[in-house]
Scaffold this motif. Structure first.
Motif, PDB file in Angstrom:
ATOM      1  N   ILE A 158       0.852  -1.015  -0.038  1.00 57.22           N
ATOM      2  CA  ILE A 158      -0.107  -0.046   0.027  1.00 57.22           C
ATOM      3  C   ILE A 158       0.753   1.172   0.040  1.00 57.22           C
ATOM      4  O   ILE A 158       0.714   2.109  -0.901  1.00 57.22           O
ATOM      5  CB  ILE A 158      -0.974  -0.055   1.261  1.00 57.22           C
ATOM      6  N   ALA A 159       2.046   1.179   0.927  1.00 54.25           N
ATOM      7  CA  ALA A 159       2.908   2.274   0.869  1.00 54.25           C
ATOM      8  C   ALA A 159       3.473   2.814  -0.571  1.00 54.25           C
ATOM      9  O   ALA A 159       3.549   3.731  -0.981  1.00 54.25           O
ATOM     10  CB  ALA A 159       3.863   2.148   1.944  1.00 54.25           C
ATOM     11  N   GLY A 160       3.842   1.392  -1.245  1.00 50.33           N
ATOM     12  CA  GLY A 160       4.454   1.795  -2.736  1.00 50.33           C
ATOM     13  C   GLY A 160       3.318   2.389  -3.837  1.00 50.33           C
ATOM     14  O   GLY A 160       3.947   3.041  -4.248  1.00 50.33           O
ATOM     15  N   VAL A 161       2.232   2.301  -3.423  1.00 55.47           N
ATOM     16  CA  VAL A 161       1.213   2.710  -4.303  1.00 55.47           C
ATOM     17  C   VAL A 161       1.109   4.068  -3.844  1.00 55.47           C
ATOM     18  O   VAL A 161       0.860   5.259  -4.891  1.00 55.47           O
ATOM     19  CB  VAL A 161      -0.210   1.889  -4.187  1.00 55.47           C
ATOM     20  N   LEU A 162       0.946   4.325  -2.582  1.00 62.49           N
ATOM     21  CA  LEU A 162       0.596   5.615  -1.971  1.00 62.49           C
ATOM     22  C   LEU A 162       1.881   6.590  -2.303  1.00 62.49           C
ATOM     23  O   LEU A 162       1.464   7.951  -2.397  1.00 62.49           O
ATOM     24  CB  LEU A 162       0.636   5.557  -0.365  1.00 62.49           C
ATOM     25  N   ALA A 163       2.930   6.120  -2.460  1.00 61.36           N
ATOM     26  CA  ALA A 163       4.197   6.984  -2.910  1.00 61.36           C
ATOM     27  C   ALA A 163       4.211   7.694  -4.324  1.00 61.36           C
ATOM     28  O   ALA A 163       4.644   8.704  -4.471  1.00 61.36           O
ATOM     29  CB  ALA A 163       5.648   6.115  -2.682  1.00 61.36           C
ATOM     30  N   MET A 164       3.381   7.045  -4.969  1.00 60.61           N
ATOM     31  CA  MET A 164       3.036   7.458  -6.331  1.00 60.61           C
ATOM     32  C   MET A 164       2.010   8.573  -6.412  1.00 60.61           C
ATOM     33  O   MET A 164       1.611   9.301  -7.542  1.00 60.61           O
ATOM     34  CB  MET A 164       2.764   6.519  -7.415  1.00 60.61           C
ATOM     35  N   HIS A 165       1.612   8.991  -5.172  1.00 62.01           N
ATOM     36  CA  HIS A 165       0.385   9.977  -5.003  1.00 62.01           C
ATOM     37  C   HIS A 165      -0.742   9.832  -5.614  1.00 62.01           C
ATOM     38  O   HIS A 165      -1.194  10.632  -6.571  1.00 62.01           O
ATOM     39  CB  HIS A 165       1.361  11.518  -5.249  1.00 62.01           C
ATOM     40  N   PRO A 166      -1.278   8.893  -5.706  1.00 59.51           N
ATOM     41  CA  PRO A 166      -2.731   8.682  -6.475  1.00 59.51           C
ATOM     42  C   PRO A 166      -3.634   9.385  -5.705  1.00 59.51           C
ATOM     43  O   PRO A 166      -3.644   9.583  -4.459  1.00 59.51           O
ATOM     44  CB  PRO A 166      -2.710   6.986  -6.532  1.00 59.51           C
ATOM     45  N   LYS A 167      -4.736   9.557  -6.477  1.00 60.77           N
ATOM     46  CA  LYS A 167      -5.881  10.100  -5.958  1.00 60.77           C
ATOM     47  C   LYS A 167      -6.967   9.124  -5.246  1.00 60.77           C
ATOM     48  O   LYS A 167      -7.736   9.307  -4.333  1.00 60.77           O
ATOM     49  CB  LYS A 167      -6.697  11.105  -6.838  1.00 60.77           C
ATOM     50  N   CYS A 168      -6.628   7.994  -5.830  1.00 61.17           N
ATOM     51  CA  CYS A 168      -7.462   6.787  -5.416  1.00 61.17           C
ATOM     52  C   CYS A 168      -6.831   5.522  -5.330  1.00 61.17           C
ATOM     53  O   CYS A 168      -5.788   5.085  -6.127  1.00 61.17           O
ATOM     54  CB  CYS A 168      -8.454   6.484  -6.520  1.00 61.17           C
ATOM     55  N   ILE A 169      -7.040   4.744  -4.239  1.00 61.39           N
ATOM     56  CA  ILE A 169      -6.333   3.236  -4.105  1.00 61.39           C
ATOM     57  C   ILE A 169      -7.376   2.216  -4.198  1.00 61.39           C
ATOM     58  O   ILE A 169      -8.566   2.245  -3.546  1.00 61.39           O
ATOM     59  CB  ILE A 169      -5.420   3.236  -2.942  1.00 61.39           C
ATOM     60  N   VAL A 170      -7.179   1.323  -5.114  1.00 59.02           N
ATOM     61  CA  VAL A 170      -8.150   0.236  -5.341  1.00 59.02           C
ATOM     62  C   VAL A 170      -7.487  -0.939  -4.434  1.00 59.02           C
ATOM     63  O   VAL A 170      -6.328  -1.523  -4.827  1.00 59.02           O
ATOM     64  CB  VAL A 170      -8.271  -0.236  -6.602  1.00 59.02           C
ATOM     65  N   LEU A 171      -8.206  -1.447  -3.612  1.00 56.58           N
ATOM     66  CA  LEU A 171      -7.704  -2.687  -2.750  1.00 56.58           C
ATOM     67  C   LEU A 171      -8.532  -3.973  -3.169  1.00 56.58           C
ATOM     68  O   LEU A 171      -9.743  -4.118  -2.599  1.00 56.58           O
ATOM     69  CB  LEU A 171      -7.860  -2.459  -1.349  1.00 56.58           C
ATOM     70  N   ASP A 172      -7.831  -4.684  -4.079  1.00 55.35           N
ATOM     71  CA  ASP A 172      -8.672  -5.978  -4.427  1.00 55.35           C
ATOM     72  C   ASP A 172      -8.376  -7.099  -3.496  1.00 55.35           C
ATOM     73  O   ASP A 172      -7.442  -7.758  -3.780  1.00 55.35           O
ATOM     74  CB  ASP A 172      -8.096  -6.188  -6.002  1.00 55.35           C
ATOM     75  N   GLU A 173      -9.358  -7.359  -2.715  1.00 58.63           N
ATOM     76  CA  GLU A 173      -9.090  -8.394  -1.829  1.00 58.63           C
ATOM     77  C   GLU A 173      -7.986  -8.372  -0.914  1.00 58.63           C
ATOM     78  O   GLU A 173      -7.111  -9.625  -1.055  1.00 58.63           O
ATOM     79  CB  GLU A 173      -9.511  -9.654  -2.444  1.00 58.63           C
ATOM     80  N   PRO A 174      -7.342  -7.200  -0.663  1.00 57.38           N
ATOM     81  CA  PRO A 174      -6.126  -7.126   0.180  1.00 57.38           C
ATOM     82  C   PRO A 174      -5.733  -7.964   1.325  1.00 57.38           C
ATOM     83  O   PRO A 174      -4.618  -8.311   1.642  1.00 57.38           O
ATOM     84  CB  PRO A 174      -6.073  -5.713   0.317  1.00 57.38           C
ATOM     85  N   THR A 175      -6.924  -8.721   2.096  1.00 61.58           N
ATOM     86  CA  THR A 175      -6.798  -9.548   3.057  1.00 61.58           C
ATOM     87  C   THR A 175      -7.022 -10.843   2.757  1.00 61.58           C
ATOM     88  O   THR A 175      -6.880 -11.521   3.867  1.00 61.58           O
ATOM     89  CB  THR A 175      -7.345  -8.860   4.203  1.00 61.58           C
ATOM     90  N   ALA A 176      -7.233 -11.217   1.610  1.00 59.57           N
ATOM     91  CA  ALA A 176      -7.699 -12.484   1.580  1.00 59.57           C
ATOM     92  C   ALA A 176      -6.793 -13.490   1.790  1.00 59.57           C
ATOM     93  O   ALA A 176      -6.918 -14.862   2.287  1.00 59.57           O
ATOM     94  CB  ALA A 176      -7.843 -12.933  -0.098  1.00 59.57           C
ATOM     95  N   MET A 177      -5.395 -13.319   1.839  1.00 57.67           N
ATOM     96  CA  MET A 177      -4.111 -14.274   2.390  1.00 57.67           C
ATOM     97  C   MET A 177      -3.832 -14.186   3.709  1.00 57.67           C
ATOM     98  O   MET A 177      -2.585 -14.571   3.828  1.00 57.67           O
ATOM     99  CB  MET A 177      -3.226 -14.186   1.210  1.00 57.67           C
TER     100      MET A 177
END
Length: 283
Positions: A158-177
């Motif tokens: 999530i931090a890696g995506v956040l570092a790109m400064h997106p306006k939106c983050i899509v979490l596709d079943e991020p806790t399934a595993m």
């Protein structure tokens, strides 16, 4: 302005035989129209095969509509020149964090995305620091990702995506595993990004407890959006959710059964504290 808007979006998976001939077509998403405002926390629910992950991949332009359209941050994903900007606006985190982590050190991994975007070195390290702090992983910045737990790895993703400064983050079943503690860590990080950083969050999940703090919930079945509303509005419809092969949060189910047994409880109780307060009124 809407940050995401789908207009009668449909998507077909096309199967080919060994010679490349079309063998069959499966409609995974069917005539979906929905909109998301900047700063929203949206949850999309559905059992396996309901189309929720296929819909998620459209938000990041990993898939393009068979019919209809999706507009992300004002850009139509069907136009090839928009895809790079769409992916900068909407970052994606997948089920398995090992598929997204490529660096040997946590801070290097988080800096990989901004580096590819051509962000100046000084700003990259500033983004790495702020992103790791935002997900509670700054203390692990010098660690090897291989030594982290599943929940910690997912927070690094999530931090890696956040570092790109997106306006939106899509979490596709991020806790399934992940185990229950890892799931709580990841959802807590997502909620903090939404509350503190104002990042629009779209959570795809089949864990009901994860969505009780969402602004809105969309329920999918056979590629269609079949229910929409606040968590309380959606989880008030226990029998309908059961017919859709979905559970409700355990507290909600307990309150529902107690109400059926004669206690005067409201529909859609979402938390243990809420149930406790309502039970006190019954005494």
């Amino acid at each position: 302005m809407k940050i995401i808007e789908t207009n009668h979006l449909s998507y077909d998976y096309i199967r080919h035989d060994e010679e490349g001939n079309v063998e069959g077509v499966t409609r995974a998403v069917s005539d979906v129209s929905l909109s998301v405002k900047p700063g929203d926390f949206i949850a999309i629910l559905g059992h396996n095969g309901s189309g929720k992950s296929t819909l998620a991949k459209h938000i990041n332009a990993l898939l393009l509509p068979t019919e209809g359209s999706i507009i992300v941050d004002g850009k139509d994903t069907r136009q090839e020149e928009n895809i790079w900007n769409v992916r900068q606006s909407a970052g994606m985190v997948f089920q398995n964090p090992d598929n997204q982590i490529i660096g040997q050190v946590v801070e290097e991994d988080v800096g990989f995305g901004p580096e590819n975007m051509g962000v100046p070195t000084k700003e990259i390290w500033e983004r790495v620091e702020e992103s790791l702090k935002a997900v509670g992983m700054y203390a692990y910045r010098k660690h090897s990702p291989n030594k982290l737990s599943g929940g910690q790895k997912q927070r690094v993703s999530i931090a890696g995506v956040l570092a790109m400064h997106p306006k939106c983050i899509v979490l596709d079943e991020p806790t399934a595993m992940l185990d229950p503690n890892g799931r709580k860590d990841v959802i807590r990080a997502a909620r903090a990004l939404n509350d503190v950083e104002g990042v629009t969050v779209i959570l795809i999940t089949h864990y009901m407890e994860e969505v009780i703090f969402a602004d809105r919930v969309f329920v999918m079945d056979e590629g269609k959006v079949v229910m929409e509303g606040t968590p309380r509005e959606v989880f008030s419809q226990v029998e309908r959710l059961k017919k859709l092969r979905l559970d409700v949060p355990q507290v909600t189910l307990l309150a529902y059964e107690l109400k059926k047994s004669g206690l005067p409880l409201p529909d859609g109780i979402l938390t243990a504290d809420e149930l406790t307060e309502e039970l006190k009124k019954c005494l």
